[in-house]
Motif scaffolding. Structure first.
Motif, PDB file in Angstrom:
ATOM      1  N   ASN A 109      46.109  -5.689  12.088  1.00  0.00           N
ATOM      2  CA  ASN A 109      45.181  -6.822  12.049  1.00  0.00           C
ATOM      3  C   ASN A 109      43.682  -6.229  11.938  1.00  0.00           C
ATOM      4  O   ASN A 109      43.411  -5.511  12.862  1.00  0.00           O
ATOM      5  N   SER A 110      42.768  -6.960  11.319  1.00  0.00           N
ATOM      6  CA  SER A 110      41.492  -6.664  11.515  1.00  0.00           C
ATOM      7  C   SER A 110      40.752  -6.592  12.444  1.00  0.00           C
ATOM      8  O   SER A 110      39.630  -6.132  12.870  1.00  0.00           O
ATOM      9  N   ASN A 111      41.243  -7.467  13.491  1.00  0.00           N
ATOM     10  CA  ASN A 111      40.653  -7.904  14.752  1.00  0.00           C
ATOM     11  C   ASN A 111      41.240  -6.971  16.045  1.00  0.00           C
ATOM     12  O   ASN A 111      40.951  -6.803  16.879  1.00  0.00           O
ATOM     13  N   MET A 112      41.861  -5.682  15.771  1.00  0.00           N
ATOM     14  CA  MET A 112      42.653  -4.943  16.607  1.00  0.00           C
ATOM     15  C   MET A 112      41.482  -4.200  17.281  1.00  0.00           C
ATOM     16  O   MET A 112      40.308  -3.745  16.697  1.00  0.00           O
ATOM     17  N   GLU A 168      40.130 -11.687  25.568  1.00  0.00           N
ATOM     18  CA  GLU A 168      38.959 -12.436  25.304  1.00  0.00           C
ATOM     19  C   GLU A 168      38.866 -12.767  23.883  1.00  0.00           C
ATOM     20  O   GLU A 168      38.416 -13.868  23.556  1.00  0.00           O
ATOM     21  N   LYS A 169      39.428 -11.965  22.905  1.00  0.00           N
ATOM     22  CA  LYS A 169      39.494 -12.423  21.384  1.00  0.00           C
ATOM     23  C   LYS A 169      40.676 -13.677  21.429  1.00  0.00           C
ATOM     24  O   LYS A 169      40.572 -14.543  20.625  1.00  0.00           O
ATOM     25  N   ILE A 170      41.283 -13.604  22.309  1.00  0.00           N
ATOM     26  CA  ILE A 170      42.433 -14.679  22.273  1.00  0.00           C
ATOM     27  C   ILE A 170      41.648 -16.195  22.712  1.00  0.00           C
ATOM     28  O   ILE A 170      41.848 -17.162  21.927  1.00  0.00           O
ATOM     29  N   PHE A 230      42.502 -14.339  17.732  1.00  0.00           N
ATOM     30  CA  PHE A 230      43.726 -14.226  17.547  1.00  0.00           C
ATOM     31  C   PHE A 230      44.629 -15.599  17.853  1.00  0.00           C
ATOM     32  O   PHE A 230      44.240 -16.072  18.924  1.00  0.00           O
ATOM     33  N   ASP A 231      45.390 -15.756  16.902  1.00  0.00           N
ATOM     34  CA  ASP A 231      46.238 -16.855  16.969  1.00  0.00           C
ATOM     35  C   ASP A 231      47.565 -16.485  17.894  1.00  0.00           C
ATOM     36  O   ASP A 231      48.190 -15.701  17.360  1.00  0.00           O
ATOM     37  N   ILE A 232      47.567 -17.023  18.998  1.00  0.00           N
ATOM     38  CA  ILE A 232      48.729 -16.483  19.753  1.00  0.00           C
ATOM     39  C   ILE A 232      50.227 -17.225  19.238  1.00  0.00           C
ATOM     40  O   ILE A 232      51.224 -16.653  19.892  1.00  0.00           O
ATOM     41  N   ASN A 233      49.992 -17.924  18.396  1.00  0.00           N
ATOM     42  CA  ASN A 233      51.362 -18.399  17.601  1.00  0.00           C
ATOM     43  C   ASN A 233      51.942 -17.576  16.476  1.00  0.00           C
ATOM     44  O   ASN A 233      52.948 -17.952  15.821  1.00  0.00           O
ATOM     45  N   ASN A 234      50.932 -16.518  16.059  1.00  0.00           N
ATOM     46  CA  ASN A 234      51.114 -15.821  14.908  1.00  0.00           C
ATOM     47  C   ASN A 234      51.524 -14.494  15.387  1.00  0.00           C
ATOM     48  O   ASN A 234      50.478 -13.814  15.753  1.00  0.00           O
ATOM     49  N   LYS A 254      52.723 -11.731  21.385  1.00  0.00           N
ATOM     50  CA  LYS A 254      53.773 -12.547  21.435  1.00  0.00           C
ATOM     51  C   LYS A 254      53.816 -13.606  22.738  1.00  0.00           C
ATOM     52  O   LYS A 254      53.481 -12.964  23.893  1.00  0.00           O
ATOM     53  N   ILE A 255      54.019 -14.703  22.793  1.00  0.00           N
ATOM     54  CA  ILE A 255      54.115 -15.876  23.735  1.00  0.00           C
ATOM     55  C   ILE A 255      55.184 -15.570  24.721  1.00  0.00           C
ATOM     56  O   ILE A 255      56.232 -15.368  24.043  1.00  0.00           O
ATOM     57  N   GLY A 256      54.962 -15.248  26.017  1.00  0.00           N
ATOM     58  CA  GLY A 256      55.924 -15.123  26.830  1.00  0.00           C
ATOM     59  C   GLY A 256      56.877 -16.299  27.056  1.00  0.00           C
ATOM     60  O   GLY A 256      56.397 -17.550  26.776  1.00  0.00           O
ATOM     61  N   PRO A 257      58.009 -16.377  27.506  1.00  0.00           N
ATOM     62  CA  PRO A 257      58.940 -17.537  27.774  1.00  0.00           C
ATOM     63  C   PRO A 257      58.432 -18.534  28.802  1.00  0.00           C
ATOM     64  O   PRO A 257      58.576 -19.717  28.399  1.00  0.00           O
ATOM     65  N   GLN A 258      57.831 -18.140  29.709  1.00  0.00           N
ATOM     66  CA  GLN A 258      57.118 -19.126  30.547  1.00  0.00           C
ATOM     67  C   GLN A 258      56.049 -19.844  29.830  1.00  0.00           C
ATOM     68  O   GLN A 258      55.999 -20.820  30.286  1.00  0.00           O
ATOM     69  N   HIS A 259      55.132 -19.357  28.880  1.00  0.00           N
ATOM     70  CA  HIS A 259      54.189 -19.878  28.400  1.00  0.00           C
ATOM     71  C   HIS A 259      54.543 -20.819  27.247  1.00  0.00           C
ATOM     72  O   HIS A 259      54.387 -21.724  26.984  1.00  0.00           O
ATOM     73  N   ALA A 260      55.631 -20.272  26.547  1.00  0.00           N
ATOM     74  CA  ALA A 260      56.319 -21.056  25.555  1.00  0.00           C
ATOM     75  C   ALA A 260      57.183 -22.314  26.178  1.00  0.00           C
ATOM     76  O   ALA A 260      56.962 -23.386  25.436  1.00  0.00           O
ATOM     77  N   ALA A 261      57.873 -22.203  27.385  1.00  0.00           N
ATOM     78  CA  ALA A 261      58.177 -23.365  28.006  1.00  0.00           C
ATOM     79  C   ALA A 261      57.150 -24.347  28.301  1.00  0.00           C
ATOM     80  O   ALA A 261      57.184 -25.570  28.101  1.00  0.00           O
TER      81      ALA A 261
END
Length: 173
Positions: free
Chosen positions: A63-66, A130-132, A137-141, A147-154
């Protein structure tokens, strides 16, 4: 697992060890990576000279934002230094990298060295976080290496209809 701003962040760390013979394999590590550490040995000019190629690989296959940190290692071997600190700083500045020098001087300093490496990962993770927060960064991509953790996804599923509400719980990534 680390905590940044009260959020649990899981880091996955891959070490390519700069193996030229495995270059084609190491390129796959960059896909989906949100951060990278490029390490060179200050007592070996060739490791510094290869940085451009490693950096090009990282940027081409990620990703260009790495977030990328440059680390000059073995700074305790000043008498054998082949790469000046100013050269590392200039390379980092020219390529928009974070820069540090470190040393794993003796076995008695291994803890300090590991602490430094841990801090390098923490600092890299903080910059990614900070970029998130800034929306870079799109945390859904997951292609962004996040990767969204299970606790966050729930939490997202539970509060999907709660417009403007505060998200409860959880981890970021």
């Amino acid at each position: 697992m680390i905590t940044i701003d009260g959020k649990q962040i899981k880091l996955q760390i891959w070490d390519t060890a700069g193996q030229e013979s495995f270059r084609s394999i190491t390129r796959s590590y960059y896909r989906g990576a949100a951060g990278a550490l490029l390490v060179y040995d200050i007592t070996r000019r060739d490791t510094f000279n290869h940085l451009t190629t490693w950096l090009e690989d990282a940027r081409q296959h990620s990703n260009s934002n790495m977030v990328i940190m440059l680390i000059g290692n073995k700074s305790d071997l000043e008498s054998r230094r082949e790469v000046k600190k100013e050269e590392g700083e200039a390379f980092a500045r020219e390529h928009g990298l974070i820069f540090m020098e470190t040393s794993a001087k003796t076995a008695s300093n291994v803890e300090e060295f590991l602490y430094f490496i841990f801090q390098a990962f923490i600092n890299t993770a903080k910059e990614i976080y900070e970029k998130i927060q800034e929306g870079v960064f799109d945390i859904n991509n997951e292609a962004n290496g996040i990767k969204i953790g299970p606790q966050h996804a729930a939490t997202n599923a539970t509060h999907a209809g709660n417009q403007g509400g505060q998200q409860a719980g959880g981890g970021c990534c």
